[in-house]
Design an enzyme around this catalytic site. Structure first.
Site, PDB file in Angstrom:
ATOM      1  N   GLU A 265      -9.828  -6.197  65.167  1.00 62.24           N
ATOM      2  CA  GLU A 265      -9.296  -5.551  66.366  1.00 62.24           C
ATOM      3  C   GLU A 265      -9.573  -4.038  66.417  1.00 62.24           C
ATOM      4  O   GLU A 265      -8.656  -3.219  66.263  1.00 62.24           O
ATOM      5  CB  GLU A 265      -7.795  -5.857  66.506  1.00 62.24           C
ATOM      6  CG  GLU A 265      -7.542  -7.351  66.654  1.00 62.24           C
ATOM      7  CD  GLU A 265      -6.089  -7.737  66.933  1.00 62.24           C
ATOM      8  OE1 GLU A 265      -5.210  -6.864  66.895  1.00 62.24           O
ATOM      9  OE2 GLU A 265      -5.842  -8.924  67.199  1.00 62.24           O
ATOM     10  N   GLU A 368      -8.638 -15.644  65.628  1.00 62.39           N
ATOM     11  CA  GLU A 368      -7.202 -15.432  65.379  1.00 62.39           C
ATOM     12  C   GLU A 368      -6.366 -15.822  66.584  1.00 62.39           C
ATOM     13  O   GLU A 368      -6.694 -15.471  67.720  1.00 62.39           O
ATOM     14  CB  GLU A 368      -6.922 -13.968  65.017  1.00 62.39           C
ATOM     15  CG  GLU A 368      -5.491 -13.761  64.517  1.00 62.39           C
ATOM     16  CD  GLU A 368      -5.162 -12.300  64.224  1.00 62.39           C
ATOM     17  OE1 GLU A 368      -5.964 -11.635  63.541  1.00 62.39           O
ATOM     18  OE2 GLU A 368      -4.100 -11.846  64.680  1.00 62.39           O
TER      19      GLU A 368
END
Ligand SMILES: *[C@@H]1O[C@H](CO)[C@@H](O)[C@H](O)[C@H]1NC(C)=O
Ligand SMILES: *[C@@H]1O[C@H](CO)[C@@H](O)[C@H](O)[C@H]1NC(C)=O
Ligand SMILES: *[C@@H]1O[C@H](CO)[C@@H](O)[C@H](O)[C@H]1NC(C)=O
Ligand SMILES: *[C@@H]1O[C@H](CO)[C@@H](O)[C@H](O)[C@H]1NC(C)=O
Ligand SMILES: *[C@@H]1O[C@H](CO)[C@@H](O)[C@H](O)[C@H]1NC(C)=O
Ligand SMILES: CC(=O)N[C@H]1CO[C@H](CO)[C@@H](O)[C@@H]1O
Length: 523
Positions: A265, A368
């Site tokens: 991220e 994820e």
């Protein structure tokens, strides 16, 4: 009933008998805390209880001989992996009794890599908090042939939010030569032993891939693991070498790493006050790092067959983010795939299709997902059927848009949804109660299994043409052994009669019960 019908009935029961005798398939033992409710008022289903001596199992499903097909159903009311066998019928044409009608085609799309979850520090800690026998039950429930047969595994490089502390492998300030680089107890005593056990109990190779959440604070503009901060320009090369040292150290422990992402991220570290391990990048800085440091470092140290994934972030930033990276031919050459997370998946799934068509040679992997992470949400909800639905709907959406695999977040959390050093508690398909030496399989666990057990590595997506979708979501794949798996999600409160033509075999006619998830398997 004529003799022919009787013959078929006997044949079907005979077949079921055989499969029941040969297997030691164990049913779910439903478990719920008495009077358990959640603030949302959701109508809950139940969990399945496992302990040292008992856990429900699901043996590798085998497609029966034509004209039979296997129908496996889970539903909110009653069932987990409930198996029946039915027979193909003549196709005919849609009429009023068909709430939904689909035609299976031979139009192919992506091939599947697999399904899995993450052995984070917290997940490994939770597994190991059980007695050794119960640990084995839990790991078998995911990775063995009597469990979900997961074949993908994600791990964190250094600490992440699902760790019991913030740490990296070089916490010695200013050690640019990485002389003090060292794996930590989280690796040596928790994740690596678990990975060895996973690899030993899986029939298929479990591919492990990794991502870092943050560089050591002293390599960053803000001197910290959390909050707004980026990698110092002078630290690009040490940070690339840090990844190589990680790969070397895991190899020395006999853990080979299949893939790596350029950063977990990368947008998080551009958010002031971000609460857990993060590091901010722009697509331009990531491209520079990949081309000048990361890619060459991997190549020089013999890791050129490692799969490099860019992005590893939320869908709405596609395709721009990866375009800024992949427009550079050198970056394009280093990148194998695009990793994507699920947390903002309420935006259009067409972004995945668009991204695939822009970069058809770069795979897209969902790396994820978890429930319970939004502000105001309960972290753990035992028995949430709604969360099975959000998982299954997202997996179907991704698989319908070129994604080659879907990887869940923590494989096991505690009753609170941790442990977590930054108090970012969430839900998991398996919730561990270490004090009782028990664990509870949430409906999400079965959501994963309706895909992972039936859609195997190398399976090719087949297009299902929808004549009448009846409010259902579907996806279809042809496995390497030639069997076809079709998954059907019914989120509605009413059952739906479904017809799927699969010529030249005829038609599958099934009822997708209210609040149910079903997989059909046939030759
Ligand atoms: C659950 O609810 C029932 C009915 O209200 C009540 O009799 C019972 O004591 C409750 N059980 C617990 C453990 O609170
Ligand atoms: C484990 O669960 C099974 C099934 O619910 C139960 O019969 C058994 O007593 C439990 N064992 C322990 C040690 O709690
Ligand atoms: C790695 O595998 C080799 C060969 O099987 C073995 O000799 C060695 O002890 C293993 N090392 C570790 C750390 O497991
Ligand atoms: C996917 O993208 C391609 C190329 O842009 C387009 O032709 C196709 O219609 C899209 N498919 C869907 C389902 O949107
Ligand atoms: C499904 O079809 C049967 C006839 O085959 C009909 O009796 C039934 O009402 C239908 N159910 C639904 C939910 O449409
Ligand atoms: C509730 C819980 O598990 N909290 C833990 C989160 O992690 C910190 C740091 O290890 C612990 O101190 C808390 O006990």
């Amino acid at each position: 009933m004529n003799m022919g019908t009787i013959g078929i009935v006997f044949f079907i029961f005979g077949l079921l008998d055989v499969s029941l005798c040969q297997s030691v398939q164990q049913p779910c033992v439903p478990y719920m805390l008495e009077n358990y409710t959640v603030p949302s008022g959701e109508q809950l289903s139940f969990t399945c209880l496992c302990n040292a001596t008992y856990c429900d199992t699901f043996l590798t499903p085998v497609a029966p001989e034509y004209p039979l097909f296997l129908d496996v159903t889970s539903d909110r009311q009653q069932h987990r992996f409930f198996q029946t066998v039915a027979e193909f019928q003549a196709a005919g044409s849609p009429d009023d009794s068909d709430d939904a009608w689909f035609d299976l085609t031979d139009i192919e799309a992506q091939a599947i890599l697999g399904f899995g979850g993450a052995v984070t520090d917290s997940a490994a800690f939770n597994v190991l908090s059980l007695s050794p026998v119960t640990q084995d039950q839990l790991l078998r429930a995911y990775y063995s042939s009597s469990g979900l047969e997961y074949n993908l595994n994600r791990i964190n490089i250094g600490g992440c939010d699902f760790s019991s502390r913030g740490y990296t492998y070089v916490d010695t300030e200013g050690d640019v030569a990485l002389e003090t680089f060292a794996l930590q107890p989280e690796d040596l005593e928790q994740k690596i032993p678990v990975i060895h056990r996973i690899n030993a109990m899986s029939d298929e190779e479990v591919l492990t891939f990794a991502a870092a959440w943050s560089a050591p604070g002293w390599m960053k503009t803000n001197g910290d693991l959390v909050g707004y901060g980026q990698l110092l320009e002078t630290m690009y090369q040490p940070w690339a070498e840090y990844h190589v040292k990680f790969l070397d150290a895991y190899a020395a422990q006999n853990v080979s790493i299949w893939g790596i992402s350029t950063q977990n991220e990368p947008t998080d570290g551009n958010i002031p006050g971000f609460s857990f391990n993060c590091m901010g990048w722009t697509p331009e800085t990531q491209r520079k790092f990949l081309v000048e440091n990361f890619g060459p470092a991997l190549e020089q140290h013999g890791y050129d067959s490692l799969k490099v994934m860019v992005f590893d972030d939320q869908r709405p930033y596609l395709p721009e983010w990866v375009s800024h990276i992949l427009e550079d031919p050198e970056a394009f050459a280093y990148a194998d795939g695009i990793a994507v997370h699920w947390y903002i998946d309420y935006v259009s799934d067409n972004i995945l299709n668009l991204t695939h068509h822009l970069y058809p040679d770069k795979f897209i992997l969902a790396t994820e997902a978890c429930e319970g992470s939004n502000p105001g949400q309960e972290a753990v909800i035992l028995g949430s059927w709604h969360r099975l639905e959000t998982y299954a709907a997202d997996i179907i959406e991704d698989l319908e848009n070129w994604v080659i695999g879907w990887v869940d977040w923590n494989i096991a959390l505690d009753l609170e949804g941790g442990p977590n050093w930054s108090y970012n508690f969430v839900d998991s398909p398996i919730i561990v109660d270490a004090a009782a030496d028990e664990f509870y399989k949430n409906p999400m666990y079965y959501a994963m299994g309706h895909f992972s057990k039936f859609i195997r590595r190398g399976a090719v997506h087949l297009q299902l043409n929808s004549v009448r979708d009846g409010g259902l979501r579907t996806t279809a794949f042809r496995n390497p052994d030639g069997s076809v798996a079709i998954v059907i999600l019914n989120r509605q409160d009413v059952a739906a009669n479904v017809t799927i033509t699969a010529e030249p075999r005829g038609a599958l006619r099934v009822t997708a019960g209210a609040k149910s998830l079903k997989t059909l398997l046939f030759k």
